[in-house]
Enzyme design. Structure first.
Site, PDB file in Angstrom:
ATOM      1  CG  HIS A  49      12.863  37.935  17.267  1.00 37.79           C
ATOM      2  ND1 HIS A  49      12.428  39.035  17.980  1.00 37.79           N
ATOM      3  CD2 HIS A  49      13.755  38.409  16.368  1.00 37.79           C
ATOM      4  CE1 HIS A  49      13.038  40.122  17.517  1.00 37.79           C
ATOM      5  NE2 HIS A  49      13.848  39.765  16.539  1.00 37.79           N
ATOM      6  NE  ARG A  74      17.771  35.607  15.956  1.00 31.27           N
ATOM      7  CZ  ARG A  74      16.909  36.188  15.122  1.00 31.27           C
ATOM      8  NH1 ARG A  74      17.351  36.991  14.177  1.00 31.27           N
ATOM      9  NH2 ARG A  74      15.625  35.952  15.228  1.00 31.27           N
ATOM     10  CD  GLU A 153      19.104  42.037  12.634  1.00 32.81           C
ATOM     11  OE1 GLU A 153      18.125  41.460  12.140  1.00 32.81           O
ATOM     12  OE2 GLU A 153      19.484  41.809  13.797  1.00 32.81           O
ATOM     13  CG  ASP A 179      15.116  43.626  12.606  1.00 31.51           C
ATOM     14  OD1 ASP A 179      14.198  44.390  12.938  1.00 31.51           O
ATOM     15  OD2 ASP A 179      15.405  42.600  13.243  1.00 31.51           O
TER      16      ASP A 179
HETATM   17  C1  3PY Z   1      15.376  39.546  10.401  1.00 28.58           C
HETATM   18  O1  3PY Z   1      14.915  39.248   9.287  1.00 28.58           O
HETATM   19  O2  3PY Z   1      15.440  40.695  10.831  1.00 28.58           O
HETATM   20  C2  3PY Z   1      15.865  38.484  11.245  1.00 28.58           C
HETATM   21  O3  3PY Z   1      16.433  38.753  12.282  1.00 28.58           O
HETATM   22  C3  3PY Z   1      15.603  37.069  10.839  1.00 28.58           C
HETATM   23  O4  3PY Z   1      15.391  36.263  11.928  1.00 28.58           O
HETATM   24 MG    MG Z   2      16.266  40.753  12.904  1.00 29.92          MG
END
Ligand code: 3PY
Ligand code: MG
Length: 268
Positions: A49, A74, A153, A179
């Site tokens: 992101h 990442r 996530e 997420d």
């Molecule tokens: C999330 O909180 O989904 C993340 O990927 C944090 O960067």
């Molecule tokens: Mg995420």
């Protein structure tokens, strides 16, 4: 520059001692450099992101190393080829988003670990000079000194957590609370602080430790990072560089104007 601290980082995470990583979102190696020179244990460059290009990831890793700090990257969802490349650039670990199944976890290992664990192709062109190693020295140490971290996530990842953690070569997991909340609430809201997310965070660190692996997580503030550390999380963020810039600017503006500001509001 000694590479000892870079090479020791994976074992520091495995030790479970709390560490804090500077999360760099802006496509600025300078941000990586400046934050690396603060009291962070590592720098994480966010290609998913964040606003990075491959060039700024490569430069950010080098700037972090110049300041004596290991860099993690990442990668984007399913971008396992770039996971290998980030390690070739000298990253000391990779965080892979949306690892929802054993198949995803095995692919992450395939691209980040040399045999017998995986199938990573050899060519650490930037890592070797950065670490001061020969190819032989690197291959003898890379599987242990670089970490493959699977992001947990989604509900699917929670359901598969024990099986993901059991995959040899997965060193640890990283909880993405945004997420995860979206998945747990089926898209109805994004709420990192929800009780359901907190319960999942406690569950993930407990299961990770039961498997002899480490848990890490994205957190929004220093206070939440401290709370995660108390729960046993081996690495936490303090949101990201954009947030830190906003918080600092707001605090100083508030002092300058002597009027209401929005200190502490930020993140996403
Ligand atoms: C999330 O909180 O989904 C993340 O990927 C944090 O960067
Ligand atoms: Mg995420």
């Amino acid at each position: 520059m000694s590479s000892d601290r870079l090479l020791a980082h994976a074992d520091l995470l495995r030790s479970g001692k709390p560490t804090f990583t500077a999360w760099v979102t802006t496509a600025s190696p300078l941000a990586a450099d400046l934050l690396a020179r603060e009291d962070f244990d590592s720098v994480t460059l966010d290609m998913q992101h964040g606003l990075h290009t491959q060039q700024t990831i490569m430069d950010g890793i080098a700037y972090a190393a110049l300041a004596g700090k290991p860099a993690l990257v990442r990668v984007q969802v399913d971008d396992f080829a770039f996971a290998s490349r980030a390690l070739d650039y000298g990253a000391m670990g990779v965080i892979a988003p949306m690892v929802n199944s054993v198949a995803d976890a095995r692919r992450l290992v395939a691209f980040t670990k040399y045999p017998p664990l995986g199938e990573r192709s050899f060519g650490p062109v930037r890592a070797l000079p950065m670490l001061g190693m020969t190819g032989q020295q690197y291959i003898e140490r890379a599987n242990r000194a670089t970490v493959a971290i699977a992001m947990i996530e989604t509900q699917a990842a929670i359901d598969a957590l024990d099986d993901i953690l059991a995959v040899e070569g997965i060193d640890g997991v990283f909880v993405g609370p945004s997420d995860l909340s979206i998945s747990l609430f089926n898209g109805a809201k994004v709420d990192q602080g929800a009780a359901e997310v907190k319960a999942a965070l406690a569950h993930v660190v407990e299961r990770a430790r039961a498997h002899g692996k480490f848990a890490t997580a994205f957190t929004m503030t220093g206070e939440s990072a401290a709370a995660h550390a108390r729960m046993g999380y081996a690495m936490s963020t303090l949101c990201n560089d954009i947030y830190l810039l906003q918080v600092g600017a707001r605090a100083e503006l508030k002092a300058a104007r002597g009027a209401a500001g929005q200190q502490g509001k930020g993140g996403y």
